[in-house]
Design a protein around this motif. Structure first.
Motif, PDB file in Angstrom:
ATOM      1  N   UNK A 232      54.444  31.900  35.819  1.00 46.75           N
ATOM      2  CA  UNK A 232      53.398  32.001  36.835  1.00 46.75           C
ATOM      3  C   UNK A 232      52.107  32.525  36.238  1.00 46.75           C
ATOM      4  N   UNK A 233      52.230  33.466  35.302  1.00 45.20           N
ATOM      5  CA  UNK A 233      51.042  34.076  34.698  1.00 45.20           C
ATOM      6  C   UNK A 233      50.218  33.075  33.891  1.00 45.20           C
ATOM      7  N   UNK A 234      50.772  31.890  33.608  1.00 48.31           N
ATOM      8  CA  UNK A 234      50.012  30.863  32.897  1.00 48.31           C
ATOM      9  C   UNK A 234      48.983  30.204  33.807  1.00 48.31           C
ATOM     10  N   UNK A 235      49.219  30.275  35.105  1.00 50.54           N
ATOM     11  CA  UNK A 235      48.345  29.580  36.054  1.00 50.54           C
ATOM     12  C   UNK A 235      47.509  30.525  36.929  1.00 50.54           C
ATOM     13  N   UNK A 236      47.859  31.805  36.904  1.00 51.15           N
ATOM     14  CA  UNK A 236      47.253  32.733  37.866  1.00 51.15           C
ATOM     15  C   UNK A 236      46.880  34.056  37.200  1.00 51.15           C
ATOM     16  N   UNK A 237      45.925  34.730  37.835  1.00 53.67           N
ATOM     17  CA  UNK A 237      45.639  36.125  37.496  1.00 53.67           C
ATOM     18  C   UNK A 237      46.486  36.981  38.437  1.00 53.67           C
ATOM     19  N   UNK A 238      47.283  37.861  37.877  1.00 53.71           N
ATOM     20  CA  UNK A 238      48.193  38.674  38.678  1.00 53.71           C
ATOM     21  C   UNK A 238      47.778  40.140  38.539  1.00 53.71           C
ATOM     22  N   UNK A 239      47.448  40.757  39.663  1.00 57.81           N
ATOM     23  CA  UNK A 239      46.867  42.111  39.625  1.00 57.81           C
ATOM     24  C   UNK A 239      47.642  43.038  40.550  1.00 57.81           C
ATOM     25  N   UNK A 240      48.127  44.099  40.004  1.00 60.57           N
ATOM     26  CA  UNK A 240      48.877  45.077  40.789  1.00 60.57           C
ATOM     27  C   UNK A 240      47.926  46.018  41.542  1.00 60.57           C
ATOM     28  N   UNK A 241      48.427  46.648  42.582  1.00 63.40           N
ATOM     29  CA  UNK A 241      47.632  47.626  43.324  1.00 63.40           C
ATOM     30  C   UNK A 241      47.504  48.910  42.499  1.00 63.40           C
ATOM     31  N   UNK A 242      46.636  49.800  42.954  1.00 63.45           N
ATOM     32  CA  UNK A 242      46.557  51.116  42.319  1.00 63.45           C
ATOM     33  C   UNK A 242      47.833  51.890  42.629  1.00 63.45           C
ATOM     34  N   UNK A 243      48.364  52.574  41.659  1.00 67.84           N
ATOM     35  CA  UNK A 243      49.516  53.456  41.916  1.00 67.84           C
ATOM     36  C   UNK A 243      48.947  54.855  42.131  1.00 67.84           C
ATOM     37  N   UNK A 244      48.423  55.035  43.287  1.00 61.26           N
ATOM     38  CA  UNK A 244      47.684  56.250  43.597  1.00 61.26           C
ATOM     39  C   UNK A 244      48.049  56.702  45.007  1.00 61.26           C
ATOM     40  N   UNK A 245      47.739  57.953  45.302  1.00 58.02           N
ATOM     41  CA  UNK A 245      48.002  58.470  46.644  1.00 58.02           C
ATOM     42  C   UNK A 245      47.210  57.660  47.674  1.00 58.02           C
ATOM     43  N   UNK A 246      47.850  57.394  48.796  1.00 59.34           N
ATOM     44  CA  UNK A 246      47.196  56.619  49.845  1.00 59.34           C
ATOM     45  C   UNK A 246      45.948  57.345  50.348  1.00 59.34           C
ATOM     46  N   UNK A 247      44.861  56.603  50.457  1.00 57.06           N
ATOM     47  CA  UNK A 247      43.607  57.205  50.932  1.00 57.06           C
ATOM     48  C   UNK A 247      43.727  57.569  52.401  1.00 57.06           C
ATOM     49  N   UNK A 248      42.926  58.549  52.822  1.00 52.35           N
ATOM     50  CA  UNK A 248      42.880  58.912  54.239  1.00 52.35           C
ATOM     51  C   UNK A 248      42.211  57.798  55.034  1.00 52.35           C
ATOM     52  N   UNK A 249      42.669  57.645  56.263  1.00 52.46           N
ATOM     53  CA  UNK A 249      42.042  56.664  57.152  1.00 52.46           C
ATOM     54  C   UNK A 249      40.659  57.184  57.545  1.00 52.46           C
ATOM     55  N   UNK A 250      39.637  56.352  57.342  1.00 52.52           N
ATOM     56  CA  UNK A 250      38.277  56.766  57.689  1.00 52.52           C
ATOM     57  C   UNK A 250      37.432  55.523  57.951  1.00 52.52           C
ATOM     58  N   UNK A 251      36.861  55.437  59.133  1.00 55.36           N
ATOM     59  CA  UNK A 251      36.010  54.287  59.442  1.00 55.36           C
ATOM     60  C   UNK A 251      34.557  54.600  59.111  1.00 55.36           C
TER      61      UNK A 251
END
Length: 446
Positions: A232-251
């Motif tokens: 799959x990596x031959x055809x696509x850019x594959x990017x993982x999420x940050x492995x970080x603490x979830x941000x606070x909800x803020x609008x």
């Protein structure tokens, strides 16, 4: 405004029984048996979750046989307080002890009005609080019958219910259309890329007409001659999420939100009715690796493994925890989406999923290792042209449903507490025009 309780407008209030308590058992077919998980997901019962009992068991449980327009309440467990209405096509049916049956006297009240009244979030919270005050975390039949609602004339009840029902009916129709469009695209994918009966140069099904097949060592099966098998990596850019603490909800701004697992629907569409907003600064941090956009795929890693959706037109967002982004680069996006739905990819996902002590996970390394069978470009383009057209219609219907749901959820309490009239509500529905492009927005974000 006067109030009345359910008992005063009902002919019957009872509940079901577990078949095994009368010596019965579940069967592979027969009389529909409704459990609480079928109740409350929609206005009507979710018949895909029905179980079955035989007629002999149903006879023993005849006290709880369901009838058309029965109002069912989940009176115990995780679905406590949820409710649905029984349709004619759900019958014959019976239910268990976790489901309360309220048979409304139609001369005294409208079942659809009562459904909407008791569907309000504040009423559901009241029911759950009520149950927590009893010795058992459930709603007994006495409490069920004593539930109070705003009593109006029968004609007014019907008018209110019609406004809300029309919105729900349109949502249901759109969902059915989307299911059919998805089934058509999957059938075509299977025919062309699983059975390999795509149209050959003479317009005949390739494999069935004796098209050349070759054995592929990596997949341990035959594929058409000339097709590629690559990672799959031959055809696509594959990017993982940050492995970080979830941000606070803020609008701060409508543009700054992170996709969550609940935004990725089971049907491969994105549901943005609830957005997880974060500050501009946090959004910038979470999009340093990628900001997903139209045609990207997002796949869930843990908690719910391999849930997949394609980002629709006009959407840009960050990805939250336990989500990986897949950006097609040298492959068509909708073809890639349906490849993930295919049996071969599902087999590989299962093999690449880690099964830890507490939960399963599909990490980005395992995603990059997935093998993909790629057809000639002209065939891939032909499938993309057909399937992307289906997909665009599904996304349009999905956006329309979101608008319809927002309007229904906004009108519901306003109609019930008398803040808006039926006439005003009808004008609001008419102004929406039941089209997806409408810019009206009733969601509450802050």
């Amino acid at each position: 405004m006067n109030s009345a309780n359910l008992e005063s407008v009902s002919k019957v209030i009872t509940k079901g029984t577990t078949p095994t308590t009368v010596g019965g058992k579940f069967t592979s077919k027969g009389v529909n048996f409704v459990k609480s998980d079928s109740v409350g997901q929609f206005k009507h019962l979710d018949n895909s979750l029905f179980q079955f009992i035989d007629e002999k068991t149903d006879e023993k449980l005849k006290r709880s046989r369901l009838k058309e327009n029965d109002l069912l309440f989940s009176i115990a467990g995780a679905y406590l307080g949820k409710l649905s209405i029984v349709r004619k096509k759900d019958l014959p049916a019976n239910t268990n002890q976790a489901v309360g049956i309220v048979r409304i006297d139609k001369a005294k009240a409208d079942v659809h009005y009562l459904y909407y009244f008791f569907s309000q979030n504040n009423i559901n919270r009241y029911i759950n609080n009520l149950s927590s005050q009893s010795s058992q975390p459930n709603l007994n039949l006495g409490l069920l019958g004593d539930l109070k609602f705003s009593s109006r004339s029968l004609s007014t009840q019907k008018q209110i219910a019609k406004v809300l029902s029309d919105l729900d009916t349109k949502i249901e129709i759109n969902n059915k259309i989307n299911q059919e469009l998805e089934a058509m695209a999957k059938t075509l994918y299977d025919y062309w890329f699983v059975q390999f009966d795509f149209p050959d140069k003479n317009g005949k099904p390739y494999k069935s007409s004796g098209g050349e097949m070759v054995f592929n060592e990596e997949l341990k099966r035959e594929i058409p001659e000339g097709w590629e098998v690559k990672k799959l990596s031959s055809f696509c850019k594959i990017v993982d999420c940050l492995h970080s603490k979830k941000s606070d909800y803020l609008f701060e701004n409508r543009e700054y939100y992170l996709l969550q697992l609940e935004n990725i629907k089971q049907d491969g569409l994105i549901d943005l009715s609830k957005k997880y907003f974060v500050s501009k600064e946090e959004y910038k941090r979470w999009t340093t690796r990628i900001e997903v956009k139209e045609n990207d795929l997002v796949i869930t890693n843990a908690g719910r493994v391999a849930g997949l959706a394609q980002i629709p037109k006009g959407v840009k967002a960050g990805i939250g925890r336990n989500i990986t982004a897949i950006r097609p680069e040298t492959i068509n996006p909708t073809f890639l989406y349906y490849t993930f739905q295919g049996a071969e990819m599902q087999r590989q996902i299962k093999l690449n999923t880690d099964t830890g002590s507490f939960f399963k996970s599909l990490n980005v390394r395992g995603i990059k290792e997935l093998l993909l069978v790629k057809p000639p470009k002209d065939l891939e383009d032909k499938f993309e042209e057909i399937s992307s057209n289906h997909r665009n219609k599904r996304e349009l219907n999905s956006r329309q449903n979101q608008k319809l749901s927002e309007l229904r959820d906004w009108l519901l309490p306003m109609l019930m507490n008398g803040q808006v009239s039926v006439g005003y509500a009808e004008q609001e529905v008419e102004s929406l025009g039941l089209v997806a492009e409408n810019d009206l927005n009733y969601e509450k974000e802050e």
